[in-house]
Design a protein around this motif. Structure first.
Motif, PDB file in Angstrom:
ATOM      1  N   LEU A  23       0.820  -1.208   0.000  1.00  0.00           N
ATOM      2  CA  LEU A  23       0.000   0.000   0.000  1.00  0.00           C
ATOM      3  C   LEU A  23       0.857   1.263   0.000  1.00  0.00           C
ATOM      4  O   LEU A  23       0.518   2.258  -0.650  1.00  0.00           O
ATOM      5  CB  LEU A  23      -0.925  -0.010   1.220  1.00  0.00           C
ATOM      6  CG  LEU A  23      -1.989   1.090   1.297  1.00  0.00           C
ATOM      7  CD1 LEU A  23      -2.931   1.009   0.099  1.00  0.00           C
ATOM      8  CD2 LEU A  23      -2.776   0.975   2.605  1.00  0.00           C
ATOM      9  N   GLY A  30      -4.370   4.024  -1.873  1.00  0.00           N
ATOM     10  CA  GLY A  30      -4.786   4.630  -0.615  1.00  0.00           C
ATOM     11  C   GLY A  30      -6.010   5.510  -0.790  1.00  0.00           C
ATOM     12  O   GLY A  30      -6.933   5.495   0.042  1.00  0.00           O
ATOM     13  N   LEU A  33      -8.967   3.223  -1.347  1.00  0.00           N
ATOM     14  CA  LEU A  33      -9.365   2.621  -0.078  1.00  0.00           C
ATOM     15  C   LEU A  33     -10.146   3.621   0.768  1.00  0.00           C
ATOM     16  O   LEU A  33     -11.154   3.270   1.408  1.00  0.00           O
ATOM     17  CB  LEU A  33      -8.126   2.139   0.675  1.00  0.00           C
ATOM     18  CG  LEU A  33      -8.364   1.448   2.018  1.00  0.00           C
ATOM     19  CD1 LEU A  33      -9.222   0.199   1.838  1.00  0.00           C
ATOM     20  CD2 LEU A  33      -7.030   1.088   2.678  1.00  0.00           C
ATOM     21  N   GLY A  34      -9.699   4.882   0.754  1.00  0.00           N
ATOM     22  CA  GLY A  34     -10.420   5.915   1.495  1.00  0.00           C
ATOM     23  C   GLY A  34     -11.829   6.116   0.972  1.00  0.00           C
ATOM     24  O   GLY A  34     -12.781   6.277   1.752  1.00  0.00           O
ATOM     25  N   ILE A  36     -13.676   3.875  -0.639  1.00  0.00           N
ATOM     26  CA  ILE A  36     -14.481   2.696  -0.306  1.00  0.00           C
ATOM     27  C   ILE A  36     -14.913   2.726   1.156  1.00  0.00           C
ATOM     28  O   ILE A  36     -16.092   2.499   1.486  1.00  0.00           O
ATOM     29  CB  ILE A  36     -13.685   1.411  -0.613  1.00  0.00           C
ATOM     30  CG1 ILE A  36     -13.479   1.267  -2.120  1.00  0.00           C
ATOM     31  CG2 ILE A  36     -14.400   0.184  -0.053  1.00  0.00           C
ATOM     32  CD1 ILE A  36     -12.553   0.132  -2.511  1.00  0.00           C
ATOM     33  N   LEU A  37     -13.970   3.023   2.045  1.00  0.00           N
ATOM     34  CA  LEU A  37     -14.305   3.061   3.468  1.00  0.00           C
ATOM     35  C   LEU A  37     -15.286   4.189   3.778  1.00  0.00           C
ATOM     36  O   LEU A  37     -16.208   4.028   4.592  1.00  0.00           O
ATOM     37  CB  LEU A  37     -13.030   3.223   4.299  1.00  0.00           C
ATOM     38  CG  LEU A  37     -12.105   2.002   4.340  1.00  0.00           C
ATOM     39  CD1 LEU A  37     -10.832   2.318   5.109  1.00  0.00           C
ATOM     40  CD2 LEU A  37     -12.822   0.810   4.969  1.00  0.00           C
ATOM     41  N   GLY A  54     -14.178   7.700   7.331  1.00  0.00           N
ATOM     42  CA  GLY A  54     -13.823   6.639   6.389  1.00  0.00           C
ATOM     43  C   GLY A  54     -12.674   7.042   5.487  1.00  0.00           C
ATOM     44  O   GLY A  54     -11.736   6.262   5.259  1.00  0.00           O
ATOM     45  N   ALA A  55     -12.736   8.279   4.966  1.00  0.00           N
ATOM     46  CA  ALA A  55     -11.669   8.761   4.089  1.00  0.00           C
ATOM     47  C   ALA A  55     -10.343   8.856   4.839  1.00  0.00           C
ATOM     48  O   ALA A  55      -9.284   8.476   4.314  1.00  0.00           O
ATOM     49  CB  ALA A  55     -12.050  10.118   3.506  1.00  0.00           C
ATOM     50  N   GLY A  58      -8.719   5.390   5.387  1.00  0.00           N
ATOM     51  CA  GLY A  58      -8.085   4.878   4.175  1.00  0.00           C
ATOM     52  C   GLY A  58      -6.765   5.566   3.887  1.00  0.00           C
ATOM     53  O   GLY A  58      -5.744   4.908   3.635  1.00  0.00           O
ATOM     54  N   LEU A  61      -4.105   4.621   6.464  1.00  0.00           N
ATOM     55  CA  LEU A  61      -3.463   3.332   6.205  1.00  0.00           C
ATOM     56  C   LEU A  61      -2.383   3.469   5.138  1.00  0.00           C
ATOM     57  O   LEU A  61      -1.304   2.878   5.251  1.00  0.00           O
ATOM     58  CB  LEU A  61      -4.509   2.304   5.769  1.00  0.00           C
ATOM     59  CG  LEU A  61      -5.384   1.727   6.879  1.00  0.00           C
ATOM     60  CD1 LEU A  61      -6.500   0.875   6.284  1.00  0.00           C
ATOM     61  CD2 LEU A  61      -4.545   0.886   7.845  1.00  0.00           C
ATOM     62  N   TRP A  62      -2.669   4.246   4.095  1.00  0.00           N
ATOM     63  CA  TRP A  62      -1.646   4.461   3.062  1.00  0.00           C
ATOM     64  C   TRP A  62      -0.430   5.169   3.651  1.00  0.00           C
ATOM     65  O   TRP A  62       0.713   4.775   3.391  1.00  0.00           O
ATOM     66  CB  TRP A  62      -2.215   5.295   1.912  1.00  0.00           C
ATOM     67  CG  TRP A  62      -1.123   5.859   1.045  1.00  0.00           C
ATOM     68  CD1 TRP A  62      -0.328   5.171   0.172  1.00  0.00           C
ATOM     69  CD2 TRP A  62      -0.674   7.217   1.020  1.00  0.00           C
ATOM     70  NE1 TRP A  62       0.594   6.021  -0.410  1.00  0.00           N
ATOM     71  CE2 TRP A  62       0.401   7.280   0.094  1.00  0.00           C
ATOM     72  CE3 TRP A  62      -1.074   8.379   1.673  1.00  0.00           C
ATOM     73  CZ2 TRP A  62       1.068   8.471  -0.172  1.00  0.00           C
ATOM     74  CZ3 TRP A  62      -0.412   9.558   1.403  1.00  0.00           C
ATOM     75  CH2 TRP A  62       0.649   9.597   0.488  1.00  0.00           C
TER      76      TRP A  62
END
Length: 219
Positions: A23, A30, A33-34, A36-37, A54-55, A58, A61-62
């Motif tokens: 990632l 990233g 993913l943000g 989606i979350l 959520g953003a 994501g 995490l990146w």
């Protein structure tokens, strides 16, 4: 000169957290993913706060992945350095009286990540009659895959008209009009000095040998 082959048994190298490493090299993953979350959080609780949380998770995490890359990338480069050392030793065994030089090259960048995406090493072995280039040992940092190009090109000094650096290449001009290039981050001045010294001595050595041959005919 015989070929020098170093076999790499590992499919991947380095001691890393696989998901975070993957990632950290991919900022667009990233962002995705943000998104989606954020969508999942909004479905569960349709508020702007849920969207933001959520953003942020994501993207967070990146960002954590980029820190994982910066923290552990040296474990891959250690393996790369070890393979490079083994290739150099093989070349020296093949031509013990030669001098070995290393050309290092790296390319590719990723957002907020310190190491480059690819590292590659070429060895140049300078002997009395010729200079030989071995390509080379490399590592793909994103995929954590090492590789070897088992290819040696030997160039006799009488075939060589010049050697110079044109970033990012070491460029060899041949008397045939062709040229050969090898990537390098910096100009290898010591290699240039050594090769040019052999090139300058070569005509003198040839003339001396011809003179000795003529002298033997009269003896």
């Amino acid at each position: 000169m015989r070929s020098v082959l170093v076999t790499m048994n590992e499919d991947t190298v380095g001691e890393v957290s696989t998901f975070l490493w993957w990632l950290g090299w991919r900022p667009f993953a990233g962002i995705l993913l943000g998104v989606i979350l954020a969508g999942l959080f909004v479905v569960a609780n349709p508020t702007l706060a849920s969207l933001a949380v959520g953003a942020l998770i994501g993207l967070g995490l990146w960002y954590t992945g980029t820190k994982e890359v910066d923290r552990t990338y040296w474990t891959l480069l250690d393996d790369h350095a070890e393979y490079t050392k083994r290739v150099a030793e093989g070349l020296r065994d093949d031509r013990p009286h030669g001098t070995c030089y290393t050309l290092n090259y790296s390319s590719g960048t990723s957002l907020w990540v310190k190491p480059d995406e690819r590292y590659f090493t070429t060895h140049a072995l300078v002997g009395d009659e010729s200079v030989a280039f071995h390509e080379g040992v490399g590592v793909d940092m994103k995929r954590r895959i090492p590789y070897v190009r088992n290819e040696i090109t030997e160039i006799r000094y009488e075939w060589l008209s010049s050697i110079q650096y044109e970033r990012p290449y070491v460029r060899l001009e041949l008397t045939s009009g062709k040229s050969i290039r090898y990537r390098a981050n910096d100009a290898p001045d010591a290699l240039f000095d050594d090769v040019r010294a052999h090139m300058q001595r070569r005509p003198q050595d040839t003339a001396e040998k011809k003179g000795e041959a003529i002298q033997r005919e009269f003896d």
